[in-house]
Design an enzyme around this catalytic site. Structure first.
Site, mmCIF file in Angstrom:
data_model
loop_
_atom_site.group_PDB
_atom_site.id
_atom_site.type_symbol
_atom_site.label_atom_id
_atom_site.label_comp_id
_atom_site.label_asym_id
_atom_site.label_seq_id
_atom_site.Cartn_x
_atom_site.Cartn_y
_atom_site.Cartn_z
ATOM 1 N N TYR A 73 45.207 44.145 29.734
ATOM 2 C CA TYR A 73 45.442 43.691 31.100
ATOM 3 C C TYR A 73 46.780 44.131 31.685
ATOM 4 O O TYR A 73 47.033 43.897 32.864
ATOM 5 C CB TYR A 73 45.328 42.162 31.167
ATOM 6 C CG TYR A 73 43.979 41.659 30.724
ATOM 7 C CD1 TYR A 73 42.843 41.886 31.490
ATOM 8 C CD2 TYR A 73 43.828 40.974 29.525
ATOM 9 C CE1 TYR A 73 41.603 41.431 31.080
ATOM 10 C CE2 TYR A 73 42.586 40.513 29.107
ATOM 11 C CZ TYR A 73 41.482 40.751 29.894
ATOM 12 O OH TYR A 73 40.248 40.304 29.488
ATOM 13 N N ARG A 79 48.894 37.650 28.103
ATOM 14 C CA ARG A 79 47.674 37.688 27.273
ATOM 15 C C ARG A 79 47.144 39.113 27.193
ATOM 16 O O ARG A 79 46.877 39.737 28.215
ATOM 17 C CB ARG A 79 46.630 36.765 27.907
ATOM 18 C CG ARG A 79 45.299 36.769 27.211
ATOM 19 C CD ARG A 79 44.333 35.796 27.926
ATOM 20 N NE ARG A 79 42.999 36.026 27.476
ATOM 21 C CZ ARG A 79 42.031 36.566 28.224
ATOM 22 N NH1 ARG A 79 42.256 36.912 29.464
ATOM 23 N NH2 ARG A 79 40.833 36.739 27.721
ATOM 24 N N ALA A 114 36.214 35.206 32.792
ATOM 25 C CA ALA A 114 35.051 35.008 31.924
ATOM 26 C C ALA A 114 33.882 34.332 32.635
ATOM 27 O O ALA A 114 32.734 34.460 32.191
ATOM 28 C CB ALA A 114 35.458 34.201 30.693
ATOM 29 N N PRO A 165 39.495 31.659 35.046
ATOM 30 C CA PRO A 165 40.170 31.227 33.830
ATOM 31 C C PRO A 165 41.012 32.316 33.162
ATOM 32 O O PRO A 165 40.612 33.481 33.113
ATOM 33 C CB PRO A 165 39.013 30.823 32.902
ATOM 34 C CG PRO A 165 37.912 30.458 33.816
ATOM 35 C CD PRO A 165 38.058 31.371 35.001
ATOM 36 N N ASN A 166 42.134 31.870 32.664
ATOM 37 C CA ASN A 166 43.079 32.653 31.868
ATOM 38 C C ASN A 166 43.866 33.687 32.656
ATOM 39 O O ASN A 166 44.783 34.293 32.110
ATOM 40 C CB ASN A 166 42.389 33.307 30.664
ATOM 41 C CG ASN A 166 41.801 32.284 29.733
ATOM 42 O OD1 ASN A 166 42.466 31.334 29.353
ATOM 43 N ND2 ASN A 166 40.530 32.455 29.395
ATOM 44 N N ARG A 179 33.770 47.231 27.356
ATOM 45 C CA ARG A 179 34.138 46.144 26.453
ATOM 46 C C ARG A 179 32.887 45.573 25.780
ATOM 47 O O ARG A 179 31.829 46.191 25.798
ATOM 48 C CB ARG A 179 34.926 45.102 27.238
ATOM 49 C CG ARG A 179 36.225 45.737 27.793
ATOM 50 C CD ARG A 179 37.138 44.782 28.436
ATOM 51 N NE ARG A 179 37.603 43.803 27.450
ATOM 52 C CZ ARG A 179 38.130 42.632 27.799
ATOM 53 N NH1 ARG A 179 38.268 42.311 29.067
ATOM 54 N NH2 ARG A 179 38.533 41.787 26.874
ATOM 55 N N GLU A 212 34.260 41.873 44.249
ATOM 56 C CA GLU A 212 34.524 41.442 42.878
ATOM 57 C C GLU A 212 35.511 42.414 42.249
ATOM 58 O O GLU A 212 35.338 43.634 42.342
ATOM 59 C CB GLU A 212 33.207 41.438 42.102
ATOM 60 C CG GLU A 212 33.309 41.044 40.664
ATOM 61 C CD GLU A 212 31.953 41.092 39.959
ATOM 62 O OE1 GLU A 212 31.931 40.826 38.745
ATOM 63 O OE2 GLU A 212 30.917 41.393 40.607
ATOM 64 N N ASN A 228 38.190 37.579 41.241
ATOM 65 C CA ASN A 228 38.189 37.967 39.836
ATOM 66 C C ASN A 228 37.859 36.690 39.062
ATOM 67 O O ASN A 228 38.749 35.890 38.790
ATOM 68 C CB ASN A 228 39.543 38.525 39.406
ATOM 69 C CG ASN A 228 39.554 38.945 37.954
ATOM 70 O OD1 ASN A 228 38.664 38.600 37.187
ATOM 71 N ND2 ASN A 228 40.586 39.684 37.567
ATOM 72 N N HIS A 257 37.843 43.337 38.667
ATOM 73 C CA HIS A 257 38.168 43.145 37.252
ATOM 74 C C HIS A 257 39.274 44.114 36.886
ATOM 75 O O HIS A 257 39.181 45.308 37.203
ATOM 76 C CB HIS A 257 36.947 43.369 36.360
ATOM 77 C CG HIS A 257 35.860 42.394 36.626
ATOM 78 N ND1 HIS A 257 35.917 41.097 36.179
ATOM 79 C CD2 HIS A 257 34.722 42.508 37.348
ATOM 80 C CE1 HIS A 257 34.838 40.459 36.599
ATOM 81 N NE2 HIS A 257 34.104 41.281 37.320
#
Length: 146
Positions: A23, A18, A77, A10-11, A107, A98, A74, A100
């Site tokens: 990012y 964003r 969320a 998502p996103n 964070r 994985e 990735n 990110h």
């Protein structure tokens, strides 16, 4: 030619728009193109996916069971919440990395836990979009690329 599925949650379709302070300004289309170009150099076919829907990510992992030699994921969320993605990845009998873009450990505390990490052979976090390329370079010799 070996195939790597690159899955994005998502996103990530908003990458470059964003929160660029977190990012960066690179778009997901830029990441896809960079992965395809590196894949070509390494002798790896890239299949690139993004969905804002958990079930679609799960379905794509199920498809990868029959089509892919490795997965770079990735999950966005969904990293921190999706047992369904973990369960799907546990049915995939090949390497999973994985990725990110941000350092999830610097964070909010809820981002520090990853269900996906319970399955992944490795995790790359905080190295920006270069993490995708690092994952691909790591996987290529493992899956028999030239």
């Amino acid at each position: 030619m070996p195939t790597v599925y690159v899955l994005n949650g998502p996103n990530l379709n908003l990458l470059g728009q964003r929160q660029p302070e977190i990012y960066g300004s690179t778009t997901l289309a830029d990441v896809e193109q960079a992965c395809i170009e590196l894949g070509r150099d390494l002798g790896v076919e890239i299949r690139f996916f993004q969905s804002n829907h958990e079930g679609v990510v799960v379905d794509t992992i199920h498809e990868a069971r029959h089509e892919a030699n490795a997965i770079i994921i990735n999950p966005g969320a969904l990293t921190h919440t999706s047992v369904a993605i973990l369960d799907a990845l546990n049915t995939f009998d090949a390497p999973v990395i994985e990725v990110h873009i941000s350092n999830i450990h610097k964070r909010e505390s809820f981002r520090h836990h990853s269900y996906v990490s319970l399955r992944a052979e490795g995790v790359i976090a905080g190295l920006g979009v270069n993490g995708y390329l690092m994952a691909l370079r790591h996987l290529a010799p493992l899956i028999g690329a030239r």
